[in-house]
Design a protein around this motif. Structure first.
Motif, PDB file in Angstrom:
ATOM      1  N   GLY A 140      -3.591  -2.386  -6.577  1.00 30.82           N
ATOM      2  CA  GLY A 140      -3.361  -1.179  -7.377  1.00 30.82           C
ATOM      3  C   GLY A 140      -4.601  -0.754  -8.152  1.00 30.82           C
ATOM      4  N   PHE A 141      -5.364  -1.719  -8.633  1.00 28.06           N
ATOM      5  CA  PHE A 141      -6.620  -1.405  -9.334  1.00 28.06           C
ATOM      6  C   PHE A 141      -7.598  -0.726  -8.378  1.00 28.06           C
ATOM      7  CE2 PHE A 141     -10.983  -2.545 -10.522  1.00 28.06           C
ATOM      8  CZ  PHE A 141     -11.048  -1.886 -11.751  1.00 28.06           C
ATOM      9  N   ILE A 142      -7.703  -1.253  -7.176  1.00 31.89           N
ATOM     10  CA  ILE A 142      -8.617  -0.659  -6.190  1.00 31.89           C
ATOM     11  C   ILE A 142      -8.177   0.766  -5.848  1.00 31.89           C
ATOM     12  CG2 ILE A 142      -9.450  -0.846  -3.799  1.00 31.89           C
ATOM     13  CD1 ILE A 142      -9.187  -3.958  -4.224  1.00 31.89           C
ATOM     14  N   ILE A 143      -6.888   0.960  -5.623  1.00 29.10           N
ATOM     15  CA  ILE A 143      -6.377   2.290  -5.295  1.00 29.10           C
ATOM     16  C   ILE A 143      -6.533   3.228  -6.489  1.00 29.10           C
ATOM     17  CG2 ILE A 143      -4.279   3.591  -4.720  1.00 29.10           C
ATOM     18  CD1 ILE A 143      -3.531   1.248  -2.857  1.00 29.10           C
ATOM     19  N   SER A 144      -6.315   2.736  -7.693  1.00 30.50           N
ATOM     20  CA  SER A 144      -6.502   3.556  -8.899  1.00 30.50           C
ATOM     21  C   SER A 144      -7.963   3.950  -9.061  1.00 30.50           C
ATOM     22  CB  SER A 144      -6.041   2.795 -10.143  1.00 30.50           C
ATOM     23  OG  SER A 144      -4.677   2.510 -10.085  1.00 30.50           O
ATOM     24  N   LEU A 145      -8.843   3.015  -8.795  1.00 32.95           N
ATOM     25  CA  LEU A 145     -10.283   3.270  -8.886  1.00 32.95           C
ATOM     26  C   LEU A 145     -10.699   4.365  -7.906  1.00 32.95           C
ATOM     27  CD1 LEU A 145     -12.620   1.871 -10.481  1.00 32.95           C
ATOM     28  CD2 LEU A 145     -13.014   0.513  -8.429  1.00 32.95           C
ATOM     29  N   LEU A 179       2.056   1.905  -3.378  1.00 31.65           N
ATOM     30  CA  LEU A 179       0.950   2.283  -4.263  1.00 31.65           C
ATOM     31  C   LEU A 179       0.395   3.669  -3.965  1.00 31.65           C
ATOM     32  CD1 LEU A 179      -0.859  -1.147  -4.560  1.00 31.65           C
ATOM     33  CD2 LEU A 179       0.280   0.104  -6.406  1.00 31.65           C
ATOM     34  N   LEU A 180       0.891   4.330  -2.927  1.00 36.21           N
ATOM     35  CA  LEU A 180       0.495   5.722  -2.698  1.00 36.21           C
ATOM     36  C   LEU A 180       0.906   6.605  -3.869  1.00 36.21           C
ATOM     37  CD1 LEU A 180       1.278   6.251   1.093  1.00 36.21           C
ATOM     38  CD2 LEU A 180      -0.964   6.105   0.001  1.00 36.21           C
ATOM     39  N   PHE A 181       1.933   6.181  -4.591  1.00 33.15           N
ATOM     40  CA  PHE A 181       2.377   6.952  -5.749  1.00 33.15           C
ATOM     41  C   PHE A 181       1.338   6.968  -6.864  1.00 33.15           C
ATOM     42  CE2 PHE A 181       6.425   6.167  -3.609  1.00 33.15           C
ATOM     43  CZ  PHE A 181       6.874   7.480  -3.530  1.00 33.15           C
ATOM     44  N   VAL A 182       0.389   6.053  -6.823  1.00 36.09           N
ATOM     45  CA  VAL A 182      -0.720   6.075  -7.779  1.00 36.09           C
ATOM     46  C   VAL A 182      -1.509   7.362  -7.586  1.00 36.09           C
ATOM     47  CG1 VAL A 182      -2.944   5.007  -8.341  1.00 36.09           C
ATOM     48  CG2 VAL A 182      -0.912   3.573  -8.060  1.00 36.09           C
ATOM     49  N   PHE A 183      -1.929   7.623  -6.358  1.00 40.43           N
ATOM     50  CA  PHE A 183      -2.694   8.835  -6.060  1.00 40.43           C
ATOM     51  C   PHE A 183      -1.897  10.081  -6.426  1.00 40.43           C
ATOM     52  CE2 PHE A 183      -3.861  12.349  -3.302  1.00 40.43           C
ATOM     53  CZ  PHE A 183      -5.237  12.404  -3.471  1.00 40.43           C
ATOM     54  N   VAL A 219       0.838  -1.205   0.000  1.00 43.67           N
ATOM     55  CA  VAL A 219       0.000   0.000   0.000  1.00 43.67           C
ATOM     56  C   VAL A 219       0.874   1.257   0.000  1.00 43.67           C
ATOM     57  CG1 VAL A 219      -1.689   1.329   1.340  1.00 43.67           C
ATOM     58  CG2 VAL A 219      -2.012  -1.128   1.013  1.00 43.67           C
ATOM     59  N   LEU A 220       1.956   1.261   0.754  1.00 44.79           N
ATOM     60  CA  LEU A 220       2.851   2.427   0.764  1.00 44.79           C
ATOM     61  C   LEU A 220       3.421   2.694  -0.630  1.00 44.79           C
ATOM     62  CD1 LEU A 220       4.817   2.004   4.123  1.00 44.79           C
ATOM     63  CD2 LEU A 220       3.145   3.779   3.553  1.00 44.79           C
ATOM     64  N   ALA A 250       0.789   1.420 -10.959  1.00 42.51           N
ATOM     65  CA  ALA A 250       0.667   0.183 -10.166  1.00 42.51           C
ATOM     66  C   ALA A 250       1.477  -0.950 -10.794  1.00 42.51           C
ATOM     67  CB  ALA A 250      -0.803  -0.210 -10.034  1.00 42.51           C
ATOM     68  N   LEU A 251       1.552  -0.968 -12.112  1.00 40.40           N
ATOM     69  CA  LEU A 251       2.341  -1.985 -12.811  1.00 40.40           C
ATOM     70  C   LEU A 251       3.812  -1.901 -12.391  1.00 40.40           C
ATOM     71  CD1 LEU A 251       2.406  -4.184 -15.041  1.00 40.40           C
ATOM     72  CD2 LEU A 251       2.833  -2.344 -16.660  1.00 40.40           C
ATOM     73  N   PHE A 252       4.323  -0.686 -12.286  1.00 41.86           N
ATOM     74  CA  PHE A 252       5.706  -0.514 -11.840  1.00 41.86           C
ATOM     75  C   PHE A 252       5.883  -1.031 -10.408  1.00 41.86           C
ATOM     76  CE2 PHE A 252       5.868   2.384 -15.395  1.00 41.86           C
ATOM     77  CZ  PHE A 252       7.197   2.405 -15.782  1.00 41.86           C
ATOM     78  N   SER A 253       4.948  -0.685  -9.532  1.00 44.07           N
ATOM     79  CA  SER A 253       5.022  -1.149  -8.145  1.00 44.07           C
ATOM     80  C   SER A 253       5.003  -2.671  -8.090  1.00 44.07           C
ATOM     81  CB  SER A 253       3.849  -0.577  -7.340  1.00 44.07           C
ATOM     82  OG  SER A 253       3.862  -1.073  -6.028  1.00 44.07           O
ATOM     83  N   ALA A 254       4.124  -3.274  -8.883  1.00 43.54           N
ATOM     84  CA  ALA A 254       4.010  -4.740  -8.911  1.00 43.54           C
ATOM     85  C   ALA A 254       5.320  -5.378  -9.352  1.00 43.54           C
ATOM     86  CB  ALA A 254       2.871  -5.157  -9.835  1.00 43.54           C
ATOM     87  N   ILE A 255       5.986  -4.770 -10.305  1.00 46.05           N
ATOM     88  CA  ILE A 255       7.274  -5.288 -10.768  1.00 46.05           C
ATOM     89  C   ILE A 255       8.309  -5.216  -9.644  1.00 46.05           C
ATOM     90  CG2 ILE A 255       9.213  -4.833 -12.335  1.00 46.05           C
ATOM     91  CD1 ILE A 255       7.041  -3.998 -14.446  1.00 46.05           C
ATOM     92  N   GLY A 256       8.349  -4.087  -8.922  1.00 43.05           N
ATOM     93  CA  GLY A 256       9.303  -3.935  -7.818  1.00 43.05           C
ATOM     94  C   GLY A 256       9.088  -4.965  -6.727  1.00 43.05           C
ATOM     95  N   VAL A 257       7.827  -5.171  -6.339  1.00 39.45           N
ATOM     96  CA  VAL A 257       7.516  -6.134  -5.286  1.00 39.45           C
ATOM     97  C   VAL A 257       7.824  -7.556  -5.756  1.00 39.45           C
ATOM     98  CG1 VAL A 257       5.642  -7.135  -3.910  1.00 39.45           C
ATOM     99  CG2 VAL A 257       5.832  -4.651  -4.136  1.00 39.45           C
ATOM    100  N   ALA A 258       7.461  -7.869  -6.994  1.00 37.57           N
ATOM    101  CA  ALA A 258       7.710  -9.218  -7.519  1.00 37.57           C
ATOM    102  C   ALA A 258       9.211  -9.516  -7.603  1.00 37.57           C
ATOM    103  CB  ALA A 258       7.054  -9.385  -8.890  1.00 37.57           C
TER     104      ALA A 258
END
Length: 169
Positions: A155-160, A47-51, A44-45, A79-87
């Motif tokens: 990320g989809f939820i936060i983007s929404l 993904l704050l960059f989404v907002f 979540v932290l 969110a795609l970038f964040s997902a790549i970093g976490v993965a």
């Protein structure tokens, strides 16, 4: 838009990698009781960059306007970038930092299951199911892919939500 996505996406990627790996970099190891909380908090932290990316685009690049669809698109790209970093961090952790993760977690889970007070028959059934799941899905690549998918969903939820809050026509 490309600059915003790239800028905030890289922030999200780096923060996802660092936040998700911070307990391991600091030598804290894994406390499986709190590991899930730490993991979701780090997701979540990052993904704050989404907002902040959507807000930056709206206020600084698009004259104070952004449609819901554009905001959702920007958010999902970040969110795609964040997902790549976490993965990547998940893969590095399970292959380099703790290659015995599956065995360690399995031992922890089975001990906790045994101490939960369930019957011997129920323990046998649940432990067999768990062992089969770990054999089928316990590879580092698959676990990293699952973390990627988890971050994309969050990320989809936060983007929404961000798109709904920040949209202006």
């Amino acid at each position: 838009m490309k600059k915003t996505v790239l800028r905030f996406g890289l922030y999200a990627l780096i923060s996802g990698f660092i936040f998700f790996g911070l307990p391991f970099f600091l030598g804290m190891g894994v406390d499986y009781d709190y590991g899930e909380l730490i993991g979701y908090t780090s997701i979540v932290l990052s993904l704050l960059f989404v907002f902040f990316g959507i807000k930056y685009y709206r206020d600084r690049e698009n004259n104070g306007k952004v449609t819901f669809a554009r905001a959702l698109g920007i958010g999902m790209l970040i969110a795609l970038f964040s997902a790549i970093g976490v993965a990547i961090m998940d893969f590095v952790y399970t292959t380099q930092i703790n290659p015995d993760f599956v065995a360690d977690y399995s031992e922890y889970y089975l001990n906790k299951l045994q101490q939960s007070g369930i019957s011997a028959e129920e323990y046998k059934t649940k432990s067999t199911e768990f062992k089969q799941q770990m054999e089928a899905y316990g590879s580092p690549s698959f676990m990293a892919f699952m973390m990627f998918g988890t971050v994309i969903i969050i990320g989809f939820i936060i983007s929404l939500v961000s798109g709904l809050i920040l949209q202006r026509k």
